[in-house]
Scaffold this motif. Structure first.
Motif, PDB file in Angstrom:
ATOM      1  N   ILE A  56       2.872   2.630   1.632  1.00 57.66           N
ATOM      2  CA  ILE A  56       2.386   2.441   0.224  1.00 57.66           C
ATOM      3  C   ILE A  56       3.854   2.325  -0.346  1.00 57.66           C
ATOM      4  CG2 ILE A  56       1.165   2.876  -1.972  1.00 57.66           C
ATOM      5  CD1 ILE A  56      -0.455   4.822   0.037  1.00 57.66           C
ATOM      6  N   PRO A  57       4.007   1.020  -1.091  1.00 60.57           N
ATOM      7  CA  PRO A  57       5.363   0.626  -1.717  1.00 60.57           C
ATOM      8  C   PRO A  57       5.093   1.392  -3.291  1.00 60.57           C
ATOM      9  CG  PRO A  57       4.437  -1.247  -0.806  1.00 60.57           C
ATOM     10  CD  PRO A  57       3.301  -0.182  -0.577  1.00 60.57           C
ATOM     11  N   ARG A  58       6.240   1.886  -3.489  1.00 58.72           N
ATOM     12  CA  ARG A  58       6.304   2.764  -5.033  1.00 58.72           C
ATOM     13  C   ARG A  58       5.724   1.675  -6.189  1.00 58.72           C
ATOM     14  NH1 ARG A  58      11.612   3.632  -5.507  1.00 58.72           N
ATOM     15  NH2 ARG A  58      11.374   6.148  -5.491  1.00 58.72           N
ATOM     16  N   TRP A  59       5.135   2.358  -7.057  1.00 54.35           N
ATOM     17  CA  TRP A  59       4.286   1.606  -8.041  1.00 54.35           C
ATOM     18  C   TRP A  59       3.091   0.826  -7.755  1.00 54.35           C
ATOM     19  CZ3 TRP A  59       6.950   4.646 -10.720  1.00 54.35           C
ATOM     20  CH2 TRP A  59       8.417   4.784 -10.927  1.00 54.35           C
ATOM     21  N   SER A  60       2.468   0.875  -6.525  1.00 54.99           N
ATOM     22  CA  SER A  60       1.389   0.105  -6.144  1.00 54.99           C
ATOM     23  C   SER A  60       0.450   1.164  -6.105  1.00 54.99           C
ATOM     24  CB  SER A  60       1.655  -0.441  -5.158  1.00 54.99           C
ATOM     25  OG  SER A  60       1.980   0.164  -3.609  1.00 54.99           O
ATOM     26  N   ASN A  61      -1.142   0.713  -6.242  1.00 54.36           N
ATOM     27  CA  ASN A  61      -2.086   1.589  -6.156  1.00 54.36           C
ATOM     28  C   ASN A  61      -2.889   1.492  -5.037  1.00 54.36           C
ATOM     29  OD1 ASN A  61      -1.370   0.569  -9.043  1.00 54.36           O
ATOM     30  ND2 ASN A  61      -2.512   2.591  -9.429  1.00 54.36           N
ATOM     31  N   ALA A  62      -2.877   0.533  -4.110  1.00 54.81           N
ATOM     32  CA  ALA A  62      -3.814   0.629  -2.931  1.00 54.81           C
ATOM     33  C   ALA A  62      -3.534   1.670  -2.014  1.00 54.81           C
ATOM     34  CB  ALA A  62      -3.526  -0.879  -2.318  1.00 54.81           C
ATOM     35  N   LYS A  63      -4.427   2.313  -1.349  1.00 56.25           N
ATOM     36  CA  LYS A  63      -4.164   3.570  -0.602  1.00 56.25           C
ATOM     37  C   LYS A  63      -4.146   2.875   0.795  1.00 56.25           C
ATOM     38  CE  LYS A  63      -5.549   8.352   0.338  1.00 56.25           C
ATOM     39  NZ  LYS A  63      -4.030   8.542   0.521  1.00 56.25           N
ATOM     40  N   PHE A  64      -2.998   2.690   1.439  1.00 50.03           N
ATOM     41  CA  PHE A  64      -2.920   2.334   2.862  1.00 50.03           C
ATOM     42  C   PHE A  64      -2.487   3.544   3.670  1.00 50.03           C
ATOM     43  CE2 PHE A  64      -1.901  -1.876   0.726  1.00 50.03           C
ATOM     44  CZ  PHE A  64      -3.022  -2.757   1.595  1.00 50.03           C
ATOM     45  N   GLU A  65      -2.909   3.664   4.915  1.00 58.47           N
ATOM     46  CA  GLU A  65      -2.761   4.539   5.763  1.00 58.47           C
ATOM     47  C   GLU A  65      -2.798   4.071   7.386  1.00 58.47           C
ATOM     48  OE1 GLU A  65      -5.675   7.618   5.246  1.00 58.47           O
ATOM     49  OE2 GLU A  65      -7.180   5.962   6.139  1.00 58.47           O
ATOM     50  N   ILE A  66      -1.852   4.712   8.093  1.00 60.75           N
ATOM     51  CA  ILE A  66      -2.019   4.322   9.648  1.00 60.75           C
ATOM     52  C   ILE A  66      -3.354   4.836  10.373  1.00 60.75           C
ATOM     53  CG2 ILE A  66      -1.210   4.901  11.880  1.00 60.75           C
ATOM     54  CD1 ILE A  66       1.554   5.390  10.747  1.00 60.75           C
ATOM     55  N   SER A  67      -3.863   3.788  11.222  1.00 59.57           N
ATOM     56  CA  SER A  67      -5.367   3.994  11.461  1.00 59.57           C
ATOM     57  C   SER A  67      -5.062   4.726  12.839  1.00 59.57           C
ATOM     58  CB  SER A  67      -6.153   3.001  11.811  1.00 59.57           C
ATOM     59  OG  SER A  67      -7.281   3.037  12.549  1.00 59.57           O
ATOM     60  N   ARG A  68      -5.564   6.254  12.890  1.00 57.50           N
ATOM     61  CA  ARG A  68      -5.336   7.033  14.029  1.00 57.50           C
ATOM     62  C   ARG A  68      -6.165   6.496  15.373  1.00 57.50           C
ATOM     63  NH1 ARG A  68      -7.407  11.263  13.508  1.00 57.50           N
ATOM     64  NH2 ARG A  68      -8.294  11.240  11.570  1.00 57.50           N
ATOM     65  N   ASN A  69      -7.250   6.089  15.067  1.00 56.77           N
ATOM     66  CA  ASN A  69      -8.309   5.772  16.064  1.00 56.77           C
ATOM     67  C   ASN A  69      -8.372   4.438  16.536  1.00 56.77           C
ATOM     68  OD1 ASN A  69      -9.275   8.379  15.662  1.00 56.77           O
ATOM     69  ND2 ASN A  69     -10.235   8.056  13.819  1.00 56.77           N
ATOM     70  N   GLU A  70      -7.472   3.448  15.967  1.00 53.84           N
ATOM     71  CA  GLU A  70      -7.706   1.810  16.535  1.00 53.84           C
ATOM     72  C   GLU A  70      -6.256   1.674  17.402  1.00 53.84           C
ATOM     73  OE1 GLU A  70      -8.427  -0.718  13.373  1.00 53.84           O
ATOM     74  OE2 GLU A  70      -9.291   0.585  12.007  1.00 53.84           O
ATOM     75  N   ALA A  71      -6.497   0.592  18.212  1.00 56.51           N
ATOM     76  CA  ALA A  71      -5.515   0.060  19.123  1.00 56.51           C
ATOM     77  C   ALA A  71      -4.467  -0.299  18.409  1.00 56.51           C
ATOM     78  CB  ALA A  71      -6.079  -1.017  20.010  1.00 56.51           C
TER      79      ALA A  71
END
Length: 220
Positions: A56-71
């Motif tokens: 997630i870049p600074r000043w942004s709102n979209a909550k991104f994350e690494i998917s632990r369960n996908e290839a």
């Protein structure tokens, strides 16, 4: 100066941003790699510099994350109630106040209760908060050094927040611990503590708790 770690990886997006299908993969040599398992934790032979995957870049709102369960463990947008999740602005801040990401190859074990926090791990990679002046981009690999840590207690789990800075940041040579952060970035640690305590309140949830007497600790 060594070549930027980002030059070794190419991000490739699939799907439309802010949709349930959106995924961002990393490729190396034209082939996809696992963001979580194939990007090395350390960026130097002396193990003083770490690789950080920016979610997630600074000043942004979209909550991104690494998917632990996908290839290949792509970066995806977090989902809540079948909708892409966004973090609400918490006055006086706009979105995330650091470049937010994860340390590859790490994992907070939910079966282990940490003696200092008395809570188990949150089953995710360790989170990193990069405080340098440059706004990053999702999927960027930053070479960082560790400055300290804060122990957030999020919904009953220990959620360590590792404070880091890009080694190429203009202030990097001046900060090597929490006291240096306090001096060079006055107010940032207090803002960080408040942000994590209250960022879910606009969604109707109670404030989070912070372990270790709400103190930041130097790296050990």
């Amino acid at each position: 100066m060594s070549k930027s770690q980002s030059d070794h990886y190419t991000p490739r997006a699939v799907g439309t941003p802010d949709s349930l299908e959106y995924r961002l993969y990393l490729e190396s040599g034209g082939s996809p790699i696992s963001i979580w398992h194939d990007v090395p934790l350390y960026s130097d032979d002396d193990k003083q510099v770490l690789n950080m995957v920016v979610e997630i870049p600074r000043w942004s709102n979209a909550k991104f994350e690494i998917s632990r369960n996908e290839a290949f463990n792509p970066i995806k947008q977090d989902i809540k109630d079948d909708r892409a999740r966004f973090v609400r602005n918490l006055f006086p801040y706009k979105g995330y106040i650091w470049n937010y990401g994860a340390l590859p190859g790490t994992w907070e074990d939910p079966s282990h209760v940490h003696p200092d926090t008395e809570h188990p791990g949150d089953n995710d990679p360790l989170d990193a908060l990069e405080i340098g002046e440059r706004v990053a981009y999702t999927g960027q690999i930053k070479r960082v050094k560790v400055l300290g840590v804060m122990a957030l207690l999020d919904e009953g789990a220990t959620d360590w927040k590792i404070i880091v800075i890009d080694i190429n940041d203009p202030c990097a040579s001046k900060v090597n611990g929490i006291a240096d952060v306090q001096q060079q970035f006055p107010g940032l640690l207090e803002a960080t503590r408040d942000w994590f305590k209250f960022y879910k309140v606009p969604d109707g949830k109670k404030p989070n708790k912070i372990a270790l007497n709400e103190e930041f600790k130097d790296q050990q």
